[in-house]
Structures are given as C-alpha cells and as structure tokens.
Design a protein around this motif. Sequence first.
Motif, PDB file in Angstrom:
ATOM      1  N   PRO A   1       2.734  24.610   9.717  1.00  0.00           N
ATOM      2  CA  PRO A   1       1.678  23.648  10.069  1.00  0.00           C
ATOM      3  C   PRO A   1       1.577  23.439  11.571  1.00  0.00           C
ATOM      4  CG  PRO A   1       2.960  22.848   8.207  1.00  0.00           C
ATOM      5  CD  PRO A   1       3.677  24.059   8.724  1.00  0.00           C
ATOM      6  N   ASP A   2       0.373  23.481  12.103  1.00  0.00           N
ATOM      7  CA  ASP A   2       0.134  23.373  13.544  1.00  0.00           C
ATOM      8  C   ASP A   2      -0.861  22.246  13.788  1.00  0.00           C
ATOM      9  OD1 ASP A   2      -0.561  23.680  16.226  1.00  0.00           O
ATOM     10  OD2 ASP A   2      -0.358  25.865  16.162  1.00  0.00           O
ATOM     11  N   ASN A   3      -0.333  21.061  14.099  1.00  0.00           N
ATOM     12  CA  ASN A   3      -1.172  19.876  14.249  1.00  0.00           C
ATOM     13  C   ASN A   3      -2.146  20.012  15.413  1.00  0.00           C
ATOM     14  OD1 ASN A   3      -1.376  17.540  12.610  1.00  0.00           O
ATOM     15  ND2 ASN A   3      -0.722  16.253  14.311  1.00  0.00           N
TER      16      ASN A   3
ATOM     17  N   GLU B   1     -17.990  19.324  18.372  1.00  0.00           N
ATOM     18  CA  GLU B   1     -18.666  19.263  19.667  1.00  0.00           C
ATOM     19  C   GLU B   1     -19.430  20.533  20.027  1.00  0.00           C
ATOM     20  OE1 GLU B   1     -15.635  18.163  22.439  1.00  0.00           O
ATOM     21  OE2 GLU B   1     -15.228  16.234  21.451  1.00  0.00           O
ATOM     22  N   THR B   2     -18.965  21.670  19.530  1.00  0.00           N
ATOM     23  CA  THR B   2     -19.619  22.936  19.865  1.00  0.00           C
ATOM     24  C   THR B   2     -20.495  23.444  18.732  1.00  0.00           C
ATOM     25  OG1 THR B   2     -17.789  23.529  21.330  1.00  0.00           O
ATOM     26  CG2 THR B   2     -19.236  25.313  20.624  1.00  0.00           C
ATOM     27  N   ASP B   3     -19.971  23.424  17.523  1.00  0.00           N
ATOM     28  CA  ASP B   3     -20.694  23.985  16.382  1.00  0.00           C
ATOM     29  C   ASP B   3     -21.521  22.958  15.612  1.00  0.00           C
ATOM     30  OD1 ASP B   3     -19.598  26.532  16.861  1.00  0.00           O
ATOM     31  OD2 ASP B   3     -17.778  26.010  15.738  1.00  0.00           O
ATOM     32  N   LYS B   4     -21.339  21.662  15.955  1.00  0.00           N
ATOM     33  CA  LYS B   4     -22.046  20.587  15.248  1.00  0.00           C
ATOM     34  C   LYS B   4     -21.753  20.606  13.746  1.00  0.00           C
ATOM     35  CE  LYS B   4     -23.757  19.544  19.210  1.00  0.00           C
ATOM     36  NZ  LYS B   4     -23.100  18.472  19.996  1.00  0.00           N
ATOM     37  N   VAL B   5     -20.526  20.947  13.423  1.00  0.00           N
ATOM     38  CA  VAL B   5     -20.037  20.887  12.047  1.00  0.00           C
ATOM     39  C   VAL B   5     -18.884  19.879  12.044  1.00  0.00           C
ATOM     40  CG1 VAL B   5     -18.952  22.138  10.147  1.00  0.00           C
ATOM     41  CG2 VAL B   5     -20.699  23.261  11.550  1.00  0.00           C
ATOM     42  N   VAL B   6     -19.077  18.745  11.404  1.00  0.00           N
ATOM     43  CA  VAL B   6     -18.135  17.633  11.532  1.00  0.00           C
ATOM     44  C   VAL B   6     -17.276  17.503  10.276  1.00  0.00           C
ATOM     45  CG1 VAL B   6     -17.867  15.190  12.047  1.00  0.00           C
ATOM     46  CG2 VAL B   6     -19.809  16.452  13.003  1.00  0.00           C
ATOM     47  N   VAL B   7     -15.972  17.678  10.471  1.00  0.00           N
ATOM     48  CA  VAL B   7     -15.001  17.406   9.410  1.00  0.00           C
ATOM     49  C   VAL B   7     -14.122  16.256   9.912  1.00  0.00           C
ATOM     50  CG1 VAL B   7     -15.075  19.760   8.537  1.00  0.00           C
ATOM     51  CG2 VAL B   7     -13.388  19.155  10.285  1.00  0.00           C
ATOM     52  N   ARG B   8     -13.042  15.937   9.205  1.00  0.00           N
ATOM     53  CA  ARG B   8     -12.198  14.797   9.603  1.00  0.00           C
ATOM     54  C   ARG B   8     -10.765  15.288   9.844  1.00  0.00           C
ATOM     55  NH1 ARG B   8     -13.455   9.286   8.208  1.00  0.00           N
ATOM     56  NH2 ARG B   8     -12.507   8.013   9.851  1.00  0.00           N
ATOM     57  N   PHE B   9     -10.233  15.000  11.022  1.00  0.00           N
ATOM     58  CA  PHE B   9      -8.842  15.329  11.308  1.00  0.00           C
ATOM     59  C   PHE B   9      -7.945  14.271  10.688  1.00  0.00           C
ATOM     60  CE2 PHE B   9      -5.118  14.790  14.187  1.00  0.00           C
ATOM     61  CZ  PHE B   9      -4.500  16.010  13.930  1.00  0.00           C
ATOM     62  N   ARG B  10      -6.985  14.702   9.882  1.00  0.00           N
ATOM     63  CA  ARG B  10      -6.092  13.761   9.211  1.00  0.00           C
ATOM     64  C   ARG B  10      -4.625  14.060   9.509  1.00  0.00           C
ATOM     65  NH1 ARG B  10      -8.735  10.118   9.389  1.00  0.00           N
ATOM     66  NH2 ARG B  10      -9.979   9.112   7.804  1.00  0.00           N
ATOM     67  N   GLY B  11      -4.370  14.836  10.568  1.00  0.00           N
ATOM     68  CA  GLY B  11      -3.009  15.268  10.874  1.00  0.00           C
ATOM     69  C   GLY B  11      -2.073  14.174  11.320  1.00  0.00           C
ATOM     70  N   ASN B  12      -2.585  13.004  11.660  1.00  0.00           N
ATOM     71  CA  ASN B  12      -1.724  11.906  12.104  1.00  0.00           C
ATOM     72  C   ASN B  12      -1.276  11.004  10.963  1.00  0.00           C
ATOM     73  OD1 ASN B  12      -1.876  12.745  14.778  1.00  0.00           O
ATOM     74  ND2 ASN B  12      -3.700  11.519  15.193  1.00  0.00           N
ATOM     75  N   GLU B  13      -1.709  11.290   9.738  1.00  0.00           N
ATOM     76  CA  GLU B  13      -1.320  10.460   8.600  1.00  0.00           C
ATOM     77  C   GLU B  13      -0.101  11.047   7.903  1.00  0.00           C
ATOM     78  OE1 GLU B  13      -4.265   8.716   6.104  1.00  0.00           O
ATOM     79  OE2 GLU B  13      -5.895   9.281   7.446  1.00  0.00           O
TER      80      GLU B  13
ATOM     81  N   VAL C   1       0.854  -1.194   0.000  1.00  0.00           N
ATOM     82  CA  VAL C   1       0.000   0.000   0.000  1.00  0.00           C
ATOM     83  C   VAL C   1       0.886   1.239   0.000  1.00  0.00           C
ATOM     84  CG1 VAL C   1      -1.844  -1.197   1.233  1.00  0.00           C
ATOM     85  CG2 VAL C   1      -0.182   0.151   2.515  1.00  0.00           C
ATOM     86  N   CYS C   2       0.289   2.376  -0.354  1.00  0.00           N
ATOM     87  CA  CYS C   2       1.044   3.623  -0.510  1.00  0.00           C
ATOM     88  C   CYS C   2       0.437   4.720   0.363  1.00  0.00           C
ATOM     89  CB  CYS C   2       1.053   4.052  -1.972  1.00  0.00           C
ATOM     90  SG  CYS C   2       1.811   2.849  -3.090  1.00  0.00           S
ATOM     91  N   PRO C   3       0.846   4.805   1.629  1.00  0.00           N
ATOM     92  CA  PRO C   3       0.315   5.833   2.529  1.00  0.00           C
ATOM     93  C   PRO C   3       0.686   7.248   2.076  1.00  0.00           C
ATOM     94  CG  PRO C   3       1.382   4.056   3.739  1.00  0.00           C
ATOM     95  CD  PRO C   3       1.769   3.897   2.295  1.00  0.00           C
ATOM     96  N   PRO C   4      -0.179   8.221   2.417  1.00  0.00           N
ATOM     97  CA  PRO C   4      -1.466   8.070   3.107  1.00  0.00           C
ATOM     98  C   PRO C   4      -2.516   7.501   2.163  1.00  0.00           C
ATOM     99  CG  PRO C   4      -1.165  10.350   2.456  1.00  0.00           C
ATOM    100  CD  PRO C   4       0.109   9.643   2.096  1.00  0.00           C
ATOM    101  N   THR C   5      -3.321   6.576   2.662  1.00  0.00           N
ATOM    102  CA  THR C   5      -4.294   5.922   1.803  1.00  0.00           C
ATOM    103  C   THR C   5      -5.462   5.408   2.634  1.00  0.00           C
ATOM    104  OG1 THR C   5      -4.481   4.354  -0.042  1.00  0.00           O
ATOM    105  CG2 THR C   5      -3.256   3.605   1.906  1.00  0.00           C
TER     106      THR C   5
END
Length: 403
Positions: A348-350, A362-374, A128-132
């Motif tokens: 960049p500020d992880n 949790e506050t604004d009920k707008v859900v995105v995805r954190f990908r900073g660990n990839e 496999v070829c991360p990030p993936t």
Amino acid sequence: MVAASAPKPPQFSLEKAIRKNILALAPYRCARDDYSEGILLDANENALGHALPKESKQQQNGHAVDTSFDDLDLNRYPSPTHFDIKQRLCELRNVPSPHNFFLGVGSDECIDLLFRITCIPGKDRVLVCPPTYGMYGVCAQVNDVEVVKVNLDVEGGAFRPKVDEINRTLSEAAQSANPIKLLFLCSPGNPTGTLIPLDDIRAILSNPDYEGLVVVDEAYIDFAGADKSAVRLLIEEGWSNLVIMQTLSKGFGLAAIRLGIAISSPEIIQVLNNIKAPYNISTPTASLALRALSPTGLSLFRQNIQTLLDNRTYLRDELLKLPAIINILGAPDANFLMAQVGDKDGKPDNKRAHDAYLHLAETDKVVVRFRGNEYGCEACLRVTVGTKEECDEVVKKLGEFLQ
C-alpha cells in the motif's frame, strides 16, 4: 407480520434512555396540527399565494409536462406529519404503521436529534466504530458529547464490528458516571461498503447492561438488498432499543431534496417528533418524495438499482485489471468501491494514492475520494459507481496516472 409480544431487551426503558427534560417537554403545537382545510386564517400566511414567476410547461414525448411547483400551496405551511409519505414507506419497507417513521432533513437531522434526546452534554458518551461516517463525531462535538471508539476488525478488509469488545465497553461504561447512551453502526459501512451481519447487531442489542440506543445507519441498504435490513429486528423481533436510519439520497437518487428517515418504536418516534422543528419537511420535498414512492417511481428506482449493481461488478473487475490496484477492500454492498493503490512492490502506497486523487480531480476533472487517512484504509480511493461511461473514464484516467 406480527410484532413480538414482549419488548426486548428487558432492561430497556424510555425513562433510562431519554433525557428527563426531553420526556417532560410539551412539544410546540403548530397551526397545522389542528386544522388543514377551509379558510385558513390562523398561521399568518400570505393568502395571496407565492411570488414565484409562473413557469411554462415543457414538452416530453409530445405531451405538456408541468415540471414546476406552481400547483403546490407554497404560501401555506407544510404538513407537520406527512402521513402520506410514511404510509408509502410502510409498504416499501414492510413496516406495519406510519407511527414507526420519523422524517428528517436528511439523515443528519436524525443523527443530531438522537444526540439531543439521549445525551446530557458534558456527561454522557457515544460509541462509534471507525472507519465510519464522519457526522457522528461532528454531532458529538456540537452537542458536547465524548466519543468512545471501538475500531472495526479491519484484518483482510473484513470491516466487521468487534462485538465482544463493544459489549465489554458498553458494560464497563454502564458502571461509570459517564454512561454510553448511543451506539452507531453504519451498515453497509461508509467508507467500508460492508454490510454488518444481523447476528452481530442482535448480539449488541441483547447486552444486558446497556440501557441506551443502538442506531443502525442504512443509507446504502438498497444496494445490499432490503431483505438484509435491520428493520426485521425491530418489527419481527421487537427490539425496542433499536433505531434504523435510511434515506432517499442514495438508492432513490434524491440527495438534493434532503429527506432522511428514522424507523423505530412509536414511543421513540414520538419523542423525535416532539423536539423537531414544527415544519421541518418542506412541501416541495414532500411532493418529490411522493412521486419517487409512487408505483411508477418505485419501478424506475428498482431499474436504476439493478443498473448500478451491474456497473459495480463491472467497475470492480476493471479496477482490478490495473497493476497498481492491489486490492478492493471491504465488501461490495454499497454504491461505491474502495480501491487500494500499491507501489511497485505491491505494498500500500498512501502518497501515491493521494497524488492520484489530486491529479484526477485537478487535471482530469474526475473526482473520487481519498480515504487513506482513515483507520484500516491505507492508500485507499473511494470510487462511487457511476454510469458505464463514467466507470470507463475513471479506470482509464487512473490507469494512465498510475503507469
């Protein structure tokens, strides 16, 4: 459209790529493989019909519209082949035969079955070829298959396969006791959003030492342009070691029906059909898929794709107006963007990105995805392209927090 006369690459064969016990398997033969019409007393079904309460018809534009499944034979097992769906997919994807298609319970079933037909547990490996996409690794662990990683070239947000390193790794593995039997390329990538050039895929397919399968996961191909699909490598050029995966979840907006698609040579498709569950695609799923693939459904599909492409451009422009968004990584080839969050010095500020992710959810009920660990995605938030109003809201709330 005429397929190439000689299969490629010359060293590839099913006997080398597929496990011997799978090739020798006599597939389970279900009742509907033999007969599907008449007085059906062969499959121990309930002849009285289903026990669902009848639903009333809804009014749309002054006309009664049946939105239920009351007219479907839910007491009968579904078709094991669904050639009607496959024929419509032939027309959509310019593929000559329904025998080039396998239908699975989402692409995840296709991924799992590919592991099961090729990889001997505890012996064979996958590349496999991360990030993936994370399910490749999950399926590898479930099937006791070691994962070999060749990271994408992430310099400048390129997210392009390192073709020379991949081919070198494949060639070295071919000489070992633990060969690589599967290689997954996600195009457009998840979470990268970047389309892989066909020349890169072709260069890997043509590796003279590799005897396994190259799997190109095209879940997001409708947002990049169907003409960019690796299907042309299969149909026009005849690469017999190629499997392409697609889905109705993304472009067609049918994630809930769980219909994944594998496109390959009839021989590989037959092997997948041999080991799948007898009735893996339900009648309600098939009914909804046929509606989506009808002329009216395809017209709506194309309208929605264009709207999302317009919204993608709008969202990208608006995100880049925020001082704390220092970059949009990857290429805009999918229905999402990777926004990189920076500190006051523009680095960049992880932590700031992760804090923003939690606050929005949790506050604004707008859900995105954190990908900073990839790998290569430091301080990145993956934001799906929504409606115009949703794009405005995520930009507003993100901007408020980051200020």
